[in-house]
Design a protein around this motif. Structure first.
Motif, short mmCIF file in Angstrom:
data_model
loop_
_atom_site.label_atom_id
_atom_site.label_comp_id
_atom_site.label_asym_id
_atom_site.label_seq_id
_atom_site.Cartn_x
_atom_site.Cartn_y
_atom_site.Cartn_z
N ASP A 179 0.79 -1.23 0.00
CA ASP A 179 0.00 0.00 0.00
C ASP A 179 0.82 1.28 0.00
OD1 ASP A 179 0.96 0.04 2.59
OD2 ASP A 179 -0.99 0.35 3.53
N GLN A 180 2.15 1.18 0.19
CA GLN A 180 2.97 2.38 0.26
C GLN A 180 3.10 3.11 -1.07
OE1 GLN A 180 6.00 2.69 3.29
NE2 GLN A 180 7.53 3.07 1.71
N PRO A 181 3.30 2.41 -2.20
CA PRO A 181 3.32 3.14 -3.48
C PRO A 181 2.03 3.92 -3.73
CG PRO A 181 4.24 0.95 -3.77
CD PRO A 181 3.67 0.99 -2.39
N ALA A 182 0.89 3.33 -3.39
CA ALA A 182 -0.38 4.03 -3.58
C ALA A 182 -0.45 5.30 -2.74
CB ALA A 182 -1.54 3.10 -3.24
N PHE A 183 0.09 5.26 -1.52
CA PHE A 183 0.12 6.44 -0.67
C PHE A 183 0.98 7.52 -1.32
CE2 PHE A 183 2.22 8.64 3.04
CZ PHE A 183 1.12 9.40 3.41
N ASN A 184 2.11 7.13 -1.90
CA ASN A 184 2.99 8.10 -2.55
C ASN A 184 2.34 8.70 -3.78
OD1 ASN A 184 6.10 8.31 -1.55
ND2 ASN A 184 5.17 6.37 -0.89
N TRP A 185 1.67 7.87 -4.58
CA TRP A 185 0.96 8.41 -5.74
C TRP A 185 -0.11 9.41 -5.28
CZ3 TRP A 185 3.25 8.47 -10.03
CH2 TRP A 185 3.97 7.38 -10.53
#
Length: 384
Positions: free
Chosen positions: A300-306
């Motif tokens: 879920d971390q890439p989605a938070f960054n996006w």
């Protein structure tokens, strides 16, 4: 730890002066009559004993006075405990500190709590239990500080959520359960378990509270709240190990090779603003559109960054100082930097390492595994 606590049920009391197991009828002849004085003495002694037990027994060993109340009532109470009620009960000055925990990670929860107790911020902690065992255990030891937001994940999925940042997709039955309980913008063909976190945080923001989220593989060395300067929407930490100058910019860092930043989703603070809510909604949307499958596990971390990158122009973002909030890849691997920044550290994150035992060992090696020698400082006490 893996088993549920045993609950005692109150049993009906027999008449203490009657014989519950009478023998065959006795002959009326040659039966000595007991002395009336003896009977009175016996009765007085029994009554005295009952009074003594009634006064002192509840306090023996720290036993609560309602120890013999019906356990089913207690279980039902916490099963029906709602997020809005829980947040209202624990929030202080409009702020709540939140974590999400499954049963295997209760030792990490207790370790994290000890470090927060030392900063006198523990009363505003709310544990989002990812299984009923955790819900009941925490509320048994620390009433009101745990809530489960249904539907509860199965034990295997909950354990994966607690043990690493890569998670499996929910079972089909979980997806169907979600589709009945949440609005259309939250639906997903294969609804991923990781989207529970931004949804929970969004719910708390919608209730009007500021919220800090921590993973429980963290330890507080100092109070982080003085670092939450200004009135920004979202505060976060960088997950990169490259050393920054002490006076580095607090703006969102530039994107990396993958076209996005590398902000950590494990330590977030948000105020209940439209900007913070927008980031959470965008995070959920990004989780929905990622090309996940049963073969490709979720993160879920890439989605938070996006979400941060795509809303940066609309939201007031704030990068917390690296010296106070270092990533594990820096704190545990760069001794010279740790020495240079000594006294500046607030929260240490035990990331850049996977595995339950490996995390415990590293905390041990750095004197940050507190539960073995300081369990009495935890609101949960010593976990068996």
């Amino acid at each position: 730890m893996k088993s549920m606590s045993t609950f005692l049920h109150q049993r009906p009391l027999h008449n203490i002066l009657s014989d519950p197991y009478p023998l065959s009828p006795k002959s009326p002849t040659n039966t000595p009559k007991p002395s009336s004085i003896l009977n009175r003495a016996t009765i007085i002694a029994l009554i005295t004993l009952l009074i003594i037990l009634g006064v002192f027994f509840p306090w023996i060993g720290g036993m609560p006075q309602n120890f013999f109340t019906n356990s089913r009532v207690s279980l039902s109470k916490w099963r029906d405990y709602k997020l809005d009620e829980a947040v209202k009960n624990v929030a202080k000055n409009g702020t709540v500190i939140v974590c999400a925990v499954s049963q295997p990670y209760l030792p990490f929860l207790s370790n994290w709590l000890i470090s927060i107790v030392r900063q006198k911020q523990h009363e505003k902690v709310l544990v989002i239990a990812e299984d009923y065992a955790t819900l009941y255990k925490v509320n048994e030891r620390w009433p009101g500080h745990a809530v489960l937001i249904p539907p509860a994940p199965d034990a295997q999925t909950a354990h994966k959520f607690g043990s690493q940042r890569h998670h499996s997709l929910l079972h089909e039955k979980m997806t169907l359960a979600f589709s009945k309980n949440y609005p259309a913008w939250l639906h997903l063909g294969f609804f991923n378990f990781t989207s529970r976190r931004p949804r929970h945080l969004l719910q708390i923001l919608e209730l009007g509270y500021s919220v800090m989220y921590n993973d429980v593989d963290m330890v507080w060395l100092a109070d982080p709240f003085p670092y939450l300067q200004g009135e920004h929407d979202v505060y976060f930490t960088d997950d990169m190990t490259a050393v920054k100058p002490l006076n580095h910019s607090h703006d969102l860092p530039p994107p990396g090779k993958k076209g996005r930043t590398y902000i950590c989703s494990c330590m977030i603070y948000m105020r209940p603003t439209s900007g913070a809510k927008l980031v959470m909604k965008k995070w959920i949307e990004e989780l929905e559109v990622q090309p996940w499958s049963k073969a490709k596990k979720a993160n879920d971390q890439p989605a938070f960054n996006w979400a941060l990158n795509k809303t940066a122009a609309q939201v007031d973002l704030y990068l917390l100082p690296q010296a106070a909030f270092p990533t594990g890849g820096l704190y545990f691997k760069n001794e010279s930097w740790v020495e240079e920044t000594k006294g500046k550290h607030a929260i240490i994150h035990n990331n850049y390492i996977t595995g339950f035992d490996k995390k415990i060992k590293r905390f041990h090696d750095y004197g940050l595994w507190l539960v073995d020698d300081h369990a009495s400082e935890s609101p949960l006490g010593k976990l068996s």
